[in-house]
Design an enzyme around this catalytic site. Structure first.
Site, PDB file in Angstrom:
ATOM      1  N   GLY A  63       0.807  -1.227   0.000  1.00 57.55           N
ATOM      2  CA  GLY A  63       0.000   0.000   0.000  1.00 57.55           C
ATOM      3  C   GLY A  63       0.834   1.268   0.000  1.00 57.55           C
ATOM      4  N   SER A  85       9.879  -6.674  -0.506  1.00 60.88           N
ATOM      5  CA  SER A  85      11.321  -6.935  -0.280  1.00 60.88           C
ATOM      6  C   SER A  85      11.830  -6.285   1.006  1.00 60.88           C
ATOM      7  CB  SER A  85      12.148  -6.507  -1.495  1.00 60.88           C
ATOM      8  OG  SER A  85      11.699  -5.315  -2.089  1.00 60.88           O
TER       9      SER A  85
END
Ligand SMILES: Nc1ncnc2c1ncn2[C@@H]1O[C@H](COP(=O)(O)OS(=O)(=O)O)[C@@H](OP(=O)(O)O)[C@H]1O
Ligand SMILES: Nc1ncnc2c1ncn2[C@@H]1O[C@H](COP(=O)(O)OP(=O)(O)O)[C@@H](O)[C@H]1O
Length: 200
Positions: free
Chosen positions: A35, A106
């Site tokens: 988001g 990540s």
């Protein structure tokens, strides 16, 4: 494990393919919370490159976690393997002569360092989409934060799993202060010299 793998030398090189495409190839890696704005910004950057006639490909959760990585969870070990495989795929695409955009949470520094070593430093641009967990939770684009608060999702980055912010990204975007247009302008400005065929 002994692998007995002896690479064949092919005559057509990465440089030949870049020349044929009349463009440089490299990887733009977007990291940040769910988001934060990775896909939104990558999507507009790719459109801008398309308008310039640059050949691109975008890797993100939809085409990776639903396909080649559909065996992986969100445990730290599986995230590491997720990122390793994506980096290897991105490396092949860069080798094929494309500008590759990759948008993945990540969250671990060591996994991002590993991408750098797989695709080689010179071909790697790290873009940190810096949006606070509070803001991402307010946006809750996919309803995942609500589920995480309700205990329905384990290991939710920013809630119950860590995010290690990049210390020295090539580009940092703060989406609570910068608009999508400003972010895209900043990225395009940074990568424009790299698009040139003979850029080192
Ligand atoms: N536990 C948990 N933590 C974080 N994200 C979650 C989780 N479960 C599902 N999702 C959804 O999966 C998308 C993140 O996948 P990634 O492959 O980018 O994650 S990672 O790089 O391996 O950490 C992420 O997509 P984006 O919102 O586009 O970032 C989420 O939609
Ligand atoms: N400055 C901004 N940059 C990027 N996204 C923004 C910004 N301001 C608000 N948003 C909104 O935040 C959300 C980001 O969602 P998304 O791009 O799917 O994030 P991610 O790919 O990191 O999960 C979108 O609804 C987008 O419209």
């Amino acid at each position: 494990m002994e692998k007995n793998i002896i690479p064949h030398t092919y005559q057509i090189s990465q440089d030949d393919r870049k020349k044929l495409n009349n463009q440089n190839s490299f990887l733009m890696w977007f990291t940040g919370l769910s988001g934060s704005g990775k896909s939104t910004i990558a999507n507009v950057v790719e459109q801008e490159l398309y308008k310039k006639g640059i050949k691109t490909y975008t890797l993100d959760g939809d085409n990776i976690r639903k396909g080649i990585n559909n065996d992986l969870s969100f445990s730290p070990e599986d995230r590491t393997e997720n990122i390793r495989r994506i980096a290897e795929i991105a490396h092949l695409m860069v080798d094929a002569g494309l500008v590759v955009l990759a948008a993945f949470v990540s969250p671990y520094k060591k996994d991002r360092d590993n991408i750098r070593s797989i695709v080689k430093d010179v071909n790697f641009v790290e873009i940190y989409i810096n949006t606070s967990a509070e803001e991402c939770e307010r946006r809750d684009v996919k309803g995942l934060y609500k589920k995480a608060r309700a205990g329905e999702i384990k290991n939710m980055t920013g809630i119950s799993a860590p995010y290690e912010a990049p210390e020295n990204p090539d580009i940092e975007i703060n989406t609570e202060k910068e608009t999508v247009e400003e972010a895209v302008y900043k990225i395009i400005e940074f990568i424009t010299p790299k698009l040139q065929l003979n850029h080192e």
